[in-house]
Design a protein around this motif. Structure first.
Motif, short mmCIF file in Angstrom:
data_model
loop_
_atom_site.label_atom_id
_atom_site.label_comp_id
_atom_site.label_asym_id
_atom_site.label_seq_id
_atom_site.Cartn_x
_atom_site.Cartn_y
_atom_site.Cartn_z
N GLU A 41 -4.05 7.74 -5.30
CA GLU A 41 -4.67 7.23 -4.07
C GLU A 41 -3.69 7.34 -2.90
O GLU A 41 -2.74 6.58 -2.80
N LEU A 42 -3.95 8.31 -2.03
CA LEU A 42 -3.04 8.61 -0.92
C LEU A 42 -3.64 8.29 0.45
O LEU A 42 -2.94 8.44 1.46
N ILE A 43 -4.89 7.90 0.50
CA ILE A 43 -5.53 7.69 1.81
C ILE A 43 -5.57 6.21 2.16
O ILE A 43 -4.92 5.77 3.10
N GLU A 44 -6.36 5.44 1.41
CA GLU A 44 -6.58 4.05 1.78
C GLU A 44 -6.65 3.15 0.55
O GLU A 44 -7.61 2.41 0.38
N PRO A 45 -5.62 3.22 -0.30
CA PRO A 45 -5.68 2.39 -1.51
C PRO A 45 -5.50 0.91 -1.20
O PRO A 45 -4.75 0.54 -0.29
N SER A 46 -6.21 0.09 -1.94
CA SER A 46 -5.86 -1.33 -1.94
C SER A 46 -4.48 -1.43 -2.58
O SER A 46 -4.26 -0.92 -3.69
N LEU A 47 -3.55 -2.08 -1.89
CA LEU A 47 -2.16 -2.12 -2.36
C LEU A 47 -1.85 -3.38 -3.16
O LEU A 47 -0.74 -3.51 -3.67
N TYR A 48 -2.79 -4.30 -3.27
CA TYR A 48 -2.62 -5.52 -4.07
C TYR A 48 -1.27 -6.18 -3.78
O TYR A 48 -0.52 -6.53 -4.68
N LEU A 49 -1.00 -6.35 -2.50
CA LEU A 49 0.27 -6.96 -2.08
C LEU A 49 0.40 -8.39 -2.59
O LEU A 49 1.51 -8.88 -2.80
N ARG A 50 -0.73 -9.05 -2.80
CA ARG A 50 -0.70 -10.45 -3.22
C ARG A 50 -0.22 -10.63 -4.65
O ARG A 50 0.08 -11.76 -5.07
N THR A 51 -0.14 -9.54 -5.42
CA THR A 51 0.20 -9.67 -6.84
C THR A 51 1.70 -9.64 -7.10
O THR A 51 2.13 -9.84 -8.24
N ASP A 52 2.50 -9.40 -6.07
CA ASP A 52 3.95 -9.31 -6.26
C ASP A 52 4.64 -9.89 -5.03
O ASP A 52 4.35 -9.46 -3.91
N ALA A 53 5.54 -10.80 -5.24
CA ALA A 53 6.15 -11.54 -4.13
C ALA A 53 6.91 -10.63 -3.16
O ALA A 53 6.98 -10.93 -1.96
N GLY A 54 7.47 -9.54 -3.64
CA GLY A 54 8.26 -8.68 -2.76
C GLY A 54 7.53 -7.46 -2.25
O GLY A 54 8.10 -6.65 -1.49
N ALA A 55 6.26 -7.28 -2.64
CA ALA A 55 5.54 -6.05 -2.32
C ALA A 55 5.36 -5.86 -0.81
O ALA A 55 5.53 -4.75 -0.29
N ALA A 56 4.98 -6.92 -0.11
CA ALA A 56 4.73 -6.80 1.33
C ALA A 56 5.99 -6.36 2.07
O ALA A 56 5.94 -5.51 2.96
N ALA A 57 7.13 -6.93 1.72
CA ALA A 57 8.39 -6.57 2.38
C ALA A 57 8.77 -5.13 2.05
O ALA A 57 9.28 -4.40 2.93
#
Length: 283
Positions: free
Chosen positions: A253-269
Motif C-alpha cells: 500500500e503506497l497511496i493511502e494506507p491506513s497507518l494504524y498509528l494508534r496501535t504503537d506509541a512511537g508510530a506517529a513520531a
C-alpha cells in the motif's frame, strides 16, 4: 474524503508529532474545488478512500498538486505505478513472492472453470484492479449460480480485474501488516476477519491488534521494499501465510494506507520524522 462516514481513521494522531517539528497540519478534501495547493508546503495523501470510484479524477488532482509548489507525498510516480494492482505483477517479475494471480482485462464466464484448474483450488477470489476496502471483491465457489454469473458480468465487463486462489489462513490468521517510514521498520499489526468472513478491514468487522513481527517476515518485507523505486516515505506491506508456511505479499500500500498509528506509541513520531526529513530534503 469530505465525508468519512463509517471509515475508521487515526491520521490526526500524527498532528502533535508534526507540530513538534514545526508543521501545521490540516485535512483537505481531495475533491475540493476551492483549494489552492500552492498555499501548502507539502501534501500527504492520507484518507481519500473514495478514489477508486473516481480514479481518473483522482489522478488529475494529484497531477495538479505535483505541478504546484507543494511537495506531494508519496511521489506521483509511485502513486501512478501502484494505482492498479498490476504493480504486483511487476514486483513478482522482480522476485517478490506474491499471492498467485491471473490478470484479466475483461470477463469471459466460460474461462472461470480454467481458473479453478489453474490454481487447483476449490475457492478463488476475484477483485478489481483498482479498488479498496474489499469493494467488489468476492469468493468464487463451484457451481456458480446464474444469478452470480450475471452479477460478475455486470461488475467486470470491460473492467480489468485479477483472480487469486483463496488462502485459507486468511480466515484464521488474517493479514499481517508491516509499516515502514522513511525506509525504516516502524510497527506491525494483525487484521483478523470476523467469523465467517474473509475481509480484513475494520469496517467489515475485522479485529485489529498490535503484534511482534514473526521470524523471517521482517526480512521478507525488506526484500520486497528494496524492489520499489523510488523509495516511499510511508508504506504498508500486507502479507498472508500460505499453506506451506510461506509469507506471500497481498498488497503493497503506497497511496493511502491506513497507518494504524494508534496501535504503537512511537508510530506517529516516526511517521512525522520521515515526512519532515523527506520534504526538507526535497526542498
Amino acid at each position: 474524503m469530505a465525508e468519512p462516514g463509517d471509515f475508521v481513521t487515526d491520521y490526526d494522531e500524527s498532528f502533535a508529532a508534526m507540530a513538534a517539528l514545526g508543521w501545521q497540519a490540516e485535512a483537505v478534501p481531495w475533491r475540493s474545488e476551492t483549494v489552492s495547493w500552492d498555499d501548502y508546503d507539502a501534501v500527504y495523501i492520507c484518507t481519500p478512500w473514495d478514489y477508486p470510484q473516481h480514479a481518473d479524477q483522482f489522478m488529475r488532482v494529484l497531477e495538479t498538486i505535483d505541478e504546484s509548489s507543494a511537495t506531494l507525498v508519496n511521489e506521483l510516480s509511485l502513486v501512478r505505478w501502484s494505482l492498479a494492482k498490476t504493480y504486483l505483477r511487476d514486483l513478482a517479475q522482480r522476485g517478490a513472492a506474491i499471492v498467485p494471480s491471473i490478470w484479466c482485462d475483461d470477463i469471459d464466464i466460460t474461462q472461470i472453470p480454467q481458473w479453478f484448474e489453474r490454481f487447483d483450488s476449490g475457492m478463488l477470489v476475484i477483485k478489481p484492479n483498482i479498488g479498496g476496502n474489499a469493494l467488489d471483491t468476492f469468493i468464487l465457489e463451484r457451481p456458480l449460480s446464474n444469478e452470480f454469473e450475471n452479477k460478475l458480468l455486470r461488475l467486470f465487463t470491460g473492467r480489468p480485474f485479477l483472480v487469486q486462489p483463496f488462502i485459507s489462513n486468511i480466515r484464521s490468521e488474517g493479514e499481517l501488516s508491516l509499516f515502514f517510514f522513511g525506509g525504516e521498520y516502524s510497527h506491525a499489526i494483525q487484521k483478523i476477519p470476523k467469523p465467517g468472513d474473509f475481509r480484513v478491514q475494520e469496517e467489515h468487522g475485522a479485529a485489529i491488534r498490535s503484534v511482534c513481527t514473526p521470524a523471517g517476515l521482517l526480512e521478507t518485507a525488506r526484500q520486497v521494499l528494496a524492489l520499489v523505486d523510488p523509495q516511499p516515505v510511508y508504506v504498508r506491506a500486507d502479507f498472508v501465510r500460505s499453506d506451506n508456511d510461506r509469507y506471500l505479499l497481498m498488497e503493497l500500500e503506497l497511496i493511502e494506507p491506513s497507518l494504524y498509528l494508534r496501535t504503537d506509541a512511537g508510530a506517529a513520531a516516526r511517521f512525522a520524522a520521515a515526512f519532515d526529513h523527506h520534504v526538507k530534503d526535497c526542498c
